[in-house]
Design a protein around this motif. Structure first.
Motif, PDB file in Angstrom:
ATOM      1  N   ARG A   1       0.718  -1.328   0.209  1.00  0.00           N
ATOM      2  CA  ARG A   1       0.066   0.098  -0.027  1.00  0.00           C
ATOM      3  C   ARG A   1       0.894   1.182  -0.086  1.00  0.00           C
ATOM      4  O   ARG A   1       0.702   2.229  -0.717  1.00  0.00           O
ATOM      5  CB  ARG A   1      -1.027   0.033   1.263  1.00  0.00           C
ATOM      6  N   ILE A   2       1.974   1.280   0.974  1.00  0.00           N
ATOM      7  CA  ILE A   2       2.922   2.422   0.928  1.00  0.00           C
ATOM      8  C   ILE A   2       3.516   2.708  -0.611  1.00  0.00           C
ATOM      9  O   ILE A   2       3.663   3.561  -1.041  1.00  0.00           O
ATOM     10  CB  ILE A   2       3.809   2.222   1.976  1.00  0.00           C
ATOM     11  N   ALA A   3       3.902   1.531  -0.996  1.00  0.00           N
ATOM     12  CA  ALA A   3       4.823   1.653  -2.295  1.00  0.00           C
ATOM     13  C   ALA A   3       3.573   2.092  -3.512  1.00  0.00           C
ATOM     14  O   ALA A   3       4.132   2.926  -4.346  1.00  0.00           O
ATOM     15  CB  ALA A   3       5.209   0.074  -2.733  1.00  0.00           C
ATOM     16  N   ARG A   4       2.339   1.838  -3.305  1.00  0.00           N
ATOM     17  CA  ARG A   4       1.234   2.326  -4.535  1.00  0.00           C
ATOM     18  C   ARG A   4       1.285   3.812  -4.201  1.00  0.00           C
ATOM     19  O   ARG A   4       1.271   4.533  -5.261  1.00  0.00           O
ATOM     20  CB  ARG A   4       0.168   1.587  -4.352  1.00  0.00           C
ATOM     21  N   GLU A   5       1.141   4.099  -2.988  1.00  0.00           N
ATOM     22  CA  GLU A   5       1.079   5.574  -2.626  1.00  0.00           C
ATOM     23  C   GLU A   5       2.509   6.398  -3.262  1.00  0.00           C
ATOM     24  O   GLU A   5       2.338   7.442  -3.792  1.00  0.00           O
ATOM     25  CB  GLU A   5       0.823   5.844  -1.292  1.00  0.00           C
ATOM     26  N   ALA A   6       3.587   5.920  -2.705  1.00  0.00           N
ATOM     27  CA  ALA A   6       4.945   6.417  -3.159  1.00  0.00           C
ATOM     28  C   ALA A   6       5.142   6.406  -4.624  1.00  0.00           C
ATOM     29  O   ALA A   6       5.975   7.555  -4.793  1.00  0.00           O
ATOM     30  CB  ALA A   6       5.931   5.911  -2.212  1.00  0.00           C
ATOM     31  N   THR A   7       4.643   5.683  -5.453  1.00  0.00           N
ATOM     32  CA  THR A   7       4.995   5.466  -6.700  1.00  0.00           C
ATOM     33  C   THR A   7       3.985   5.788  -7.714  1.00  0.00           C
ATOM     34  O   THR A   7       4.050   5.914  -8.822  1.00  0.00           O
ATOM     35  CB  THR A   7       5.410   3.961  -6.944  1.00  0.00           C
ATOM     36  N   ALA A   8       2.696   6.504  -6.849  1.00  0.00           N
ATOM     37  CA  ALA A   8       1.684   6.978  -7.800  1.00  0.00           C
ATOM     38  C   ALA A   8       1.137   5.875  -8.459  1.00  0.00           C
ATOM     39  O   ALA A   8       0.468   6.162  -9.634  1.00  0.00           O
ATOM     40  CB  ALA A   8       2.074   8.324  -8.588  1.00  0.00           C
ATOM     41  N   GLY A   9       1.148   4.684  -8.043  1.00  0.00           N
ATOM     42  CA  GLY A   9       0.390   3.625  -8.771  1.00  0.00           C
ATOM     43  C   GLY A   9       1.123   2.857  -9.788  1.00  0.00           C
ATOM     44  O   GLY A   9       0.723   1.906 -10.272  1.00  0.00           O
ATOM     45  N   ARG A  10       2.399   3.285 -10.074  1.00  0.00           N
ATOM     46  CA  ARG A  10       3.394   2.689 -10.904  1.00  0.00           C
ATOM     47  C   ARG A  10       3.645   1.439 -10.663  1.00  0.00           C
ATOM     48  O   ARG A  10       3.911   1.078  -9.265  1.00  0.00           O
ATOM     49  CB  ARG A  10       4.695   3.421 -11.112  1.00  0.00           C
ATOM     50  N   ARG A  11       3.780   0.319 -11.609  1.00  0.00           N
ATOM     51  CA  ARG A  11       4.131  -1.138 -11.136  1.00  0.00           C
ATOM     52  C   ARG A  11       5.464  -1.105 -10.672  1.00  0.00           C
ATOM     53  O   ARG A  11       6.419  -1.135 -11.867  1.00  0.00           O
ATOM     54  CB  ARG A  11       3.597  -1.911 -12.428  1.00  0.00           C
ATOM     55  N   TRP A  12       5.632  -1.222  -9.511  1.00  0.00           N
ATOM     56  CA  TRP A  12       7.176  -1.268  -9.100  1.00  0.00           C
ATOM     57  C   TRP A  12       7.188  -2.110  -7.740  1.00  0.00           C
ATOM     58  O   TRP A  12       6.560  -2.047  -7.111  1.00  0.00           O
ATOM     59  CB  TRP A  12       7.798   0.124  -8.828  1.00  0.00           C
ATOM     60  N   PRO A  13       8.071  -3.119  -7.744  1.00  0.00           N
ATOM     61  CA  PRO A  13       9.054  -3.471  -8.749  1.00  0.00           C
ATOM     62  C   PRO A  13       8.376  -4.348  -9.736  1.00  0.00           C
ATOM     63  O   PRO A  13       7.076  -4.872  -9.322  1.00  0.00           O
ATOM     64  CB  PRO A  13      10.102  -4.120  -8.058  1.00  0.00           C
ATOM     65  N   ASP A  14       8.923  -4.722 -10.832  1.00  0.00           N
ATOM     66  CA  ASP A  14       8.186  -5.300 -11.972  1.00  0.00           C
ATOM     67  C   ASP A  14       7.926  -6.721 -11.589  1.00  0.00           C
ATOM     68  O   ASP A  14       7.187  -7.557 -12.030  1.00  0.00           O
ATOM     69  CB  ASP A  14       9.245  -5.400 -13.057  1.00  0.00           C
TER      70      ASP A  14
END
Length: 310
Positions: free
Chosen positions: A296-309
Motif C-alpha cells: 500500500r505504501i509503495a503504491r502511494e509513493a510510486t503514484a500507482g506505478r507497477r514497481w518493482p516489476d
C-alpha cells in the motif's frame, strides 16, 4: 547519550563511541516485511526496497521525503574545524543524539573517520572518478547490485546529488579547493549492504567536481552491551589460557621458551579493538501490517506505478 573516544594501541584516534539509552524506536527507522524493506523518517517513507529473489541485489525506490537533521555548517566553522575529524565527530554526535530524525536507537554505536570501503581501487583512478563510481545510480528507482559489487559498500544518496553548477555546490567547491570541506555523514545499513548519505549531498558533489577526497564520518551499530561484556570476558580467558600453555612449556623445557605475551598480547588487543569498532547488522523493526502495508505504501509513493516489476 554517553560519548567516548576510541583509539588504536598507538593512540591514533578512530572515532567516538556512542552509548544510547531510552530510545526504543529511532526517528529514521528501517522496517521489514519479508524480503521488503521500508526506510521511514518520522512516518514519512524515504526509501522502499525489495531484495532480489536470488539475492543478487536490491531494487529500490527513493522518495523526495528525506530531510537532513544537520544544519548546514557555516563557512567560519568549516575553517575553524578544517582537518579535525575528532571535533567534527563531536558536532555530528550532538545532532545524532538530539534530532528526532536520527537513525540512532538504544545501544552502542561508532561514529568513525576510518575508511571502511572495501572496494579495490585502481591507482590510476582520480578521486572524482572513484567516488562517481561508488554512487548507486537511479532516481526515483534503481538497483543495488550485490553480484557485481559484493562487499564494495557503495554509497546511496537519500536524494539526488545536486548539479556541479548548483549554488551550494559552488560554495563547497571553494572549500574543497581550500581543504576546509566539512565531512559527509554516512550510515551503513546492512540490509542494503551500502552506506546511505545522512548529510552532505552537496559536499560530496563538490568533492567529486573538484576531484578531491571527500572527508567522511560514518556511523554504524556496535555489539550490544551484554554481548560486549561476554565477548570481552571470552577474549581475556583465551589470553590467560595461552599464557598458561606457555607457562607449562617453560616448566618442561626451561626459560628458552618464551612466555607467550609477545603473541597473545597483540592478539588480545586486536580482539578488543574489533569489539569496539567492527560494524554489526542494522536493526530493523517488523512493519505493522506486513507485506500488505508495504504494498500500500509503495503504491502511494510510486503514484500507482507497477514497481518493482517482479
Amino acid at each position: 547519550m554517553e560519548r567516548g573516544d576510541v583509539t588504536r594501541g598507538d593512540g591514533t584516534w578512530v572515532g567516538l563511541s556512542l552509548d544510547v539509552r531510552d530510545r526504543r524506536l529511532p526517528g529514521l527507522c528501517v522496517f521489514s516485511a519479508g524480503s521488503r524493506l521500508l526506510l521511514a523518517q518520522q512516518s514519512r517513507p524515504v526509501l522502499l526496497a525489495v531484495v532480489d529473489e536470488q539475492h543478487h541485489g536490491v531494487d529500490f525506490w527513493r522518495t523526495e521525503e528525506y530531510r537532513s537533521f544537520v544544519p548546514p555548517p557555516r563557512a567560519d566553522m568549516a575553517r575553524a574545524l578544517a582537518g579535525d575529524p575528532q571535533r567534527w565527530a563531536h558536532r555530528f554526535a550532538r545532532r545524532l543524539a538530539d534530532s528526532p530524525g536520527s537513525p540512532l536507537h538504544e545501544g552502542r554505536w561508532l561514529l568513525s573517520c576510518e575508511n571502511t570501503f572495501r572496494r579495490w581501487r585502481d591507482p590510476a583512478e582520480s578521486p572524482g572518478e572513484h567516488w562517481s563510481s561508488m554512487l548507486v545510480e537511479g532516481h526515483p528507482d534503481g538497483f543495488i547490485d550485490w553480484f557485481v559489487h559484493a562487499g564494495s559498500w557503495e554509497v546511496l544518496p537519500l536524494r539526488p546529488l545536486p548539479d556541479a553548477r548548483d549554488g551550494r555546490v559552488k560554495a563547497y567547491r571553494k572549500q574543497a579547493r581550500e581543504g576546509t570541506l566539512p565531512p559527509v555523514l554516512l550510515w551503513w545499513v546492512s540490509g542494503l549492504d551500502c552506506h546511505l548519505i545522512l548529510d552532505g549531498h552537496a559536499r560530496l558533489a563538490a568533492a567529486i567536481a573538484e576531484s578531491v577526497e571527500p572527508p567522511l564520518l560514518h556511523v554504524h551499530r556496535l555489539l550490544p552491551r551484554d554481548e560486549l561484556a561476554a565477548r570481552t570476558s571470552e577474549a581475556v580467558t583465551l589470553y590467560e589460557g595461552e599464557l598458561a600453555r606457555f607457562a607449562e612449556l617453560r616448566a618442561v623445557h626451561g626459560p628458552t621458551v618464551p612466555d607467550g605475551a609477545a603473541t597473545a598480547g597483540p592478539r588480545l588487543v586486536r580482539r578488543l579493538h574489533d569489539l569496539d569498532t567492527v560494524p554489526r547488522s542494522t536493526w530493523s523493526w517488523p512493519l505493522p501490517g506486513g507485506e500488505d502495508a508495504w504494498r500500500r505504501i509503495a503504491r502511494e509513493a510510486t503514484a500507482g506505478r507497477r514497481w518493482p516489476d517482479a
